[in-house]
Design a protein around this motif. Sequence first.
Motif, PDB file in Angstrom:
ATOM      1  N   LEU A   3      97.588  24.297   1.362  1.00 50.61           N
ATOM      2  CA  LEU A   3      96.432  23.875   2.078  1.00 50.61           C
ATOM      3  C   LEU A   3      95.264  23.929   1.071  1.00 50.61           C
ATOM      4  O   LEU A   3      95.011  24.762  -0.008  1.00 50.61           O
ATOM      5  CB  LEU A   3      95.898  25.063   3.087  1.00 50.61           C
ATOM      6  N   GLY A   4      94.529  22.612   0.940  1.00 48.15           N
ATOM      7  CA  GLY A   4      93.522  22.560   0.006  1.00 48.15           C
ATOM      8  C   GLY A   4      92.403  21.535   0.560  1.00 48.15           C
ATOM      9  O   GLY A   4      92.842  20.559   1.694  1.00 48.15           O
ATOM     10  N   VAL A   5      91.359  21.522  -0.072  1.00 51.99           N
ATOM     11  CA  VAL A   5      90.180  20.594   0.427  1.00 51.99           C
ATOM     12  C   VAL A   5      89.820  19.912  -0.850  1.00 51.99           C
ATOM     13  O   VAL A   5      89.923  20.694  -2.000  1.00 51.99           O
ATOM     14  CB  VAL A   5      89.377  21.116   1.276  1.00 51.99           C
ATOM     15  N   ARG A   6      89.118  18.867  -0.717  1.00 50.90           N
ATOM     16  CA  ARG A   6      88.656  18.158  -1.912  1.00 50.90           C
ATOM     17  C   ARG A   6      87.258  18.971  -2.337  1.00 50.90           C
ATOM     18  O   ARG A   6      86.618  19.692  -1.418  1.00 50.90           O
ATOM     19  CB  ARG A   6      88.097  16.713  -1.609  1.00 50.90           C
ATOM     20  N   LYS A   7      87.042  18.781  -3.620  1.00 50.16           N
ATOM     21  CA  LYS A   7      85.780  19.761  -4.166  1.00 50.16           C
ATOM     22  C   LYS A   7      84.536  19.481  -3.234  1.00 50.16           C
ATOM     23  O   LYS A   7      83.784  20.506  -3.074  1.00 50.16           O
ATOM     24  CB  LYS A   7      85.488  19.435  -5.610  1.00 50.16           C
ATOM     25  N   ALA A   8      84.263  18.348  -2.830  1.00 48.50           N
ATOM     26  CA  ALA A   8      83.350  17.726  -2.073  1.00 48.50           C
ATOM     27  C   ALA A   8      83.232  18.565  -0.830  1.00 48.50           C
ATOM     28  O   ALA A   8      82.147  18.740  -0.234  1.00 48.50           O
ATOM     29  CB  ALA A   8      83.079  16.393  -2.013  1.00 48.50           C
ATOM     30  N   LYS A  51      82.382  24.274   2.900  1.00 47.44           N
ATOM     31  CA  LYS A  51      81.763  23.753   4.109  1.00 47.44           C
ATOM     32  C   LYS A  51      82.619  23.869   5.432  1.00 47.44           C
ATOM     33  O   LYS A  51      82.234  23.405   6.676  1.00 47.44           O
ATOM     34  CB  LYS A  51      81.536  22.181   4.070  1.00 47.44           C
ATOM     35  N   GLY A  52      83.583  24.890   5.467  1.00 45.53           N
ATOM     36  CA  GLY A  52      84.231  25.377   6.601  1.00 45.53           C
ATOM     37  C   GLY A  52      85.500  24.385   6.775  1.00 45.53           C
ATOM     38  O   GLY A  52      86.137  24.642   7.730  1.00 45.53           O
ATOM     39  N   THR A  53      85.907  23.338   6.094  1.00 47.71           N
ATOM     40  CA  THR A  53      86.867  22.590   6.198  1.00 47.71           C
ATOM     41  C   THR A  53      88.453  23.227   6.388  1.00 47.71           C
ATOM     42  O   THR A  53      89.096  23.171   7.278  1.00 47.71           O
ATOM     43  CB  THR A  53      87.030  21.200   5.369  1.00 47.71           C
ATOM     44  N   GLY A  54      88.497  24.248   5.236  1.00 53.44           N
ATOM     45  CA  GLY A  54      89.707  24.871   5.334  1.00 53.44           C
ATOM     46  C   GLY A  54      90.015  25.845   6.190  1.00 53.44           C
ATOM     47  O   GLY A  54      90.769  25.948   6.697  1.00 53.44           O
ATOM     48  N   THR A  55      88.756  26.401   6.497  1.00 53.35           N
ATOM     49  CA  THR A  55      88.747  27.373   7.613  1.00 53.35           C
ATOM     50  C   THR A  55      89.206  26.826   8.922  1.00 53.35           C
ATOM     51  O   THR A  55      89.858  27.346   9.671  1.00 53.35           O
ATOM     52  CB  THR A  55      87.429  28.096   7.874  1.00 53.35           C
ATOM     53  N   SER A  56      88.674  25.567   9.493  1.00 57.66           N
ATOM     54  CA  SER A  56      88.885  24.760  10.436  1.00 57.66           C
ATOM     55  C   SER A  56      90.320  24.650  10.650  1.00 57.66           C
ATOM     56  O   SER A  56      91.134  24.823  11.415  1.00 57.66           O
ATOM     57  CB  SER A  56      88.384  23.658  10.671  1.00 57.66           C
ATOM     58  N   LEU A  57      91.054  24.066   9.384  1.00 56.38           N
ATOM     59  CA  LEU A  57      92.119  23.929   9.373  1.00 56.38           C
ATOM     60  C   LEU A  57      93.194  25.180   9.557  1.00 56.38           C
ATOM     61  O   LEU A  57      94.150  25.073  10.315  1.00 56.38           O
ATOM     62  CB  LEU A  57      92.754  23.504   8.206  1.00 56.38           C
TER      63      LEU A  57
END
Length: 84
Positions: A7-12, A16-22
Amino acid sequence: MYHLWYLGVRKAAAGKGTGTSLINELIEDAKAADRPIYVESRIESNTAWYKKRGFRLYYELYHAGRHWSCLRIENHNQFQEAYT
């Protein structure tokens, strides 16, 4: 059983809560299916991130100079703890 491989998100998107949402979506899906979730982490800050979301440490492995933390959510009580 769910085994979260990566599980990962881009640095940008970091912070911002993207990983938490996933992860929350995965937790809800696992809860509905009454299935545990397992994840391994070798980065201490990631381990803390998973713990904050209700995962519990069940095993630590030290091999070839690396430290792995193995975490899981197994039952509905832990799901409830993750959101309180």
